[in-house]
Design an enzyme around this catalytic site. Sequence first.
Site, PDB file in Angstrom:
ATOM      1  N   ASP A 105       0.813  -1.212  -0.081  1.00 45.00           N
ATOM      2  CA  ASP A 105      -0.124   0.043  -0.116  1.00 45.00           C
ATOM      3  C   ASP A 105       0.809   1.058  -0.029  1.00 45.00           C
ATOM      4  O   ASP A 105       1.210   1.707   1.062  1.00 45.00           O
ATOM      5  CB  ASP A 105      -0.795   0.156   1.283  1.00 45.00           C
ATOM      6  CG  ASP A 105      -1.983  -1.204   1.346  1.00 45.00           C
ATOM      7  OD1 ASP A 105      -2.930  -1.225   0.508  1.00 45.00           O
ATOM      8  OD2 ASP A 105      -1.571  -2.091   2.330  1.00 45.00           O
ATOM      9  N   ARG A 113       3.695   2.623   2.671  1.00 43.16           N
ATOM     10  CA  ARG A 113       4.740   1.381   3.798  1.00 43.16           C
ATOM     11  C   ARG A 113       5.975   1.631   3.442  1.00 43.16           C
ATOM     12  O   ARG A 113       6.901   1.455   4.402  1.00 43.16           O
ATOM     13  CB  ARG A 113       4.483   0.083   3.258  1.00 43.16           C
ATOM     14  CG  ARG A 113       2.739  -0.053   3.359  1.00 43.16           C
ATOM     15  CD  ARG A 113       2.006   0.230   4.476  1.00 43.16           C
ATOM     16  NE  ARG A 113       0.717  -0.284   4.144  1.00 43.16           N
ATOM     17  CZ  ARG A 113      -0.204   0.180   5.139  1.00 43.16           C
ATOM     18  NH1 ARG A 113      -0.033   1.149   6.227  1.00 43.16           N
ATOM     19  NH2 ARG A 113      -1.697  -0.330   4.979  1.00 43.16           N
ATOM     20  N   ARG A 178      -6.886  10.239   2.104  1.00 41.33           N
ATOM     21  CA  ARG A 178      -6.548   9.098   1.237  1.00 41.33           C
ATOM     22  C   ARG A 178      -7.402   9.437  -0.076  1.00 41.33           C
ATOM     23  O   ARG A 178      -7.522   8.706  -1.088  1.00 41.33           O
ATOM     24  CB  ARG A 178      -7.039   7.772   1.803  1.00 41.33           C
ATOM     25  CG  ARG A 178      -6.260   7.376   2.924  1.00 41.33           C
ATOM     26  CD  ARG A 178      -6.847   6.111   3.701  1.00 41.33           C
ATOM     27  NE  ARG A 178      -6.281   4.970   2.767  1.00 41.33           N
ATOM     28  CZ  ARG A 178      -6.851   3.836   3.149  1.00 41.33           C
ATOM     29  NH1 ARG A 178      -7.560   3.578   4.079  1.00 41.33           N
ATOM     30  NH2 ARG A 178      -6.332   2.776   2.290  1.00 41.33           N
ATOM     31  N   LYS A 208      -9.521   0.960  -5.223  1.00 41.64           N
ATOM     32  CA  LYS A 208     -10.145   0.537  -3.993  1.00 41.64           C
ATOM     33  C   LYS A 208     -10.881   1.739  -3.353  1.00 41.64           C
ATOM     34  O   LYS A 208     -10.710   2.830  -3.769  1.00 41.64           O
ATOM     35  CB  LYS A 208      -9.220  -0.022  -3.167  1.00 41.64           C
ATOM     36  CG  LYS A 208      -8.073   0.884  -2.603  1.00 41.64           C
ATOM     37  CD  LYS A 208      -7.008   0.213  -1.874  1.00 41.64           C
ATOM     38  CE  LYS A 208      -6.166   1.327  -1.090  1.00 41.64           C
ATOM     39  NZ  LYS A 208      -5.047   0.498  -0.270  1.00 41.64           N
ATOM     40  N   HIS A 209     -12.024   1.456  -2.812  1.00 44.72           N
ATOM     41  CA  HIS A 209     -12.575   0.279  -2.040  1.00 44.72           C
ATOM     42  C   HIS A 209     -13.899   0.030  -2.653  1.00 44.72           C
ATOM     43  O   HIS A 209     -14.757   0.931  -2.222  1.00 44.72           O
ATOM     44  CB  HIS A 209     -12.485   0.088  -0.563  1.00 44.72           C
ATOM     45  CG  HIS A 209     -11.254   0.558  -0.188  1.00 44.72           C
ATOM     46  ND1 HIS A 209     -10.948   1.896   0.105  1.00 44.72           N
ATOM     47  CD2 HIS A 209     -10.467  -0.253   0.617  1.00 44.72           C
ATOM     48  CE1 HIS A 209      -9.457   1.911   0.903  1.00 44.72           C
ATOM     49  NE2 HIS A 209      -9.144   0.538   0.856  1.00 44.72           N
ATOM     50  N   HIS A 221     -11.997  -1.753   9.169  1.00 43.52           N
ATOM     51  CA  HIS A 221     -10.840  -2.479   9.956  1.00 43.52           C
ATOM     52  C   HIS A 221     -11.490  -3.088  11.323  1.00 43.52           C
ATOM     53  O   HIS A 221     -11.178  -4.065  11.957  1.00 43.52           O
ATOM     54  CB  HIS A 221      -9.704  -1.685  10.134  1.00 43.52           C
ATOM     55  CG  HIS A 221      -8.755  -1.512   9.131  1.00 43.52           C
ATOM     56  ND1 HIS A 221      -9.098  -0.324   8.136  1.00 43.52           N
ATOM     57  CD2 HIS A 221      -7.761  -1.853   8.618  1.00 43.52           C
ATOM     58  CE1 HIS A 221      -8.069  -0.526   7.189  1.00 43.52           C
ATOM     59  NE2 HIS A 221      -7.242  -1.416   7.667  1.00 43.52           N
ATOM     60  N   ASP A 291     -10.327  -6.806   0.074  1.00 43.00           N
ATOM     61  CA  ASP A 291      -9.938  -6.238   1.039  1.00 43.00           C
ATOM     62  C   ASP A 291      -9.468  -7.364   2.011  1.00 43.00           C
ATOM     63  O   ASP A 291      -9.696  -8.630   2.154  1.00 43.00           O
ATOM     64  CB  ASP A 291     -10.540  -5.136   1.547  1.00 43.00           C
ATOM     65  CG  ASP A 291      -9.667  -3.885   2.209  1.00 43.00           C
ATOM     66  OD1 ASP A 291      -8.523  -4.124   2.460  1.00 43.00           O
ATOM     67  OD2 ASP A 291     -10.170  -2.963   2.593  1.00 43.00           O
TER      68      ASP A 291
END
Length: 367
Positions: A105, A113, A178, A208-209, A221, A291
């Site tokens: 990601d 990351r 985002r 996404k998503h 999450h 996901d």
Amino acid sequence: MDIMQKTITIILLMIVMISCCLAEVSELDIMIGQMIMVGFRGMESNDENMISELIRKYHIGGIILFDYDVELKVAERNISSMKQVKKLTEQLQNAATIPLFIAIDQEGGRVARLKEKHGFPATLSAAALGELNDIGVTFKTGLEIGRTLQGAGINLNLAPVVDVNFNPDNPAIGRLDRSFSADPERVGRQAEAFIKGMREYNVLSCSKHFPGHGSAYNDSHYGMTDITSTWSEEELIPYRYLIQNAGIEMIMTGHLFHAELDNHHPATLSSSFLEDILREKLGFDGVIISDDMNMQAITNYYGLEEAVLLALSAGVDILLYANNMQHDPEIAATLHTYIKFLVTEGKISEERIRGSYERIISLKSSF
């Protein structure tokens, strides 16, 4: 798919068939393995994490890398430097008969990351790019991220986010900058430029998503994310635009519940979303990836077996188990064994598996 890509796809399939004969491995085993993407702990492939052994034994098709271990709450997982990541990705690819999707990601901004503290370039967030609204800058950002990922041996970026920022207070999207914009058409144009920039370095994208997380009030999450009263069809506009204009290769599902579209299951587990809307209505014929199936929007309501069966029945091509929110070193083996059981018991047809496998191999032939 052009003639060259079709030729490469056929060659890859022939290589797989020959490998099956030489190693006495069933074609079904390989097809199932290609539908699995997992995460693992470790800065290298070694006897402790056995990730290369798992790739070889179960023909795993994809690996996802992280810089932070959520379960242990430590900033140490798979990433410490460019040199280390490049060595790790080489080890992983060397273990695979079919080239791996090695995913990350690297959206930009707060969700990246590959961070500056580990020697990687700084990146702009989607929100910053959307506010600038300069296609050239966004293309260049995608270009720079593509260059970084290619240099590290990473061929799949689980980005861009194409959620429309209808709720800027959304803890999973808006608050983290985002989303490119609250304008769905701008989201589509910005995402297209980002994707085309990465393609210059042969890095695949994943939008996404689906069908849209931007209007939600909570984070999948950590539990049920009900978009029944907030979602609108405008959130499909970026997907329609990218399918028609950018030839996007992969779309990630969101674990998003909409009672009027499916009053039983979230999008990841729903053929109403994936087959009826994404495949039929929008005309997407690429790879559908879930996901993270370890998210609590799934695990709070479904056991692993039920979730896997529902996801495959709904049309998911790649099951993503990031193995980060809860770590299980045997997850790849568990998934492979269970999916094979579903096929042998007639609960999932071999043709269903083959359809996903051929989409995956077709996409892999592009790099």
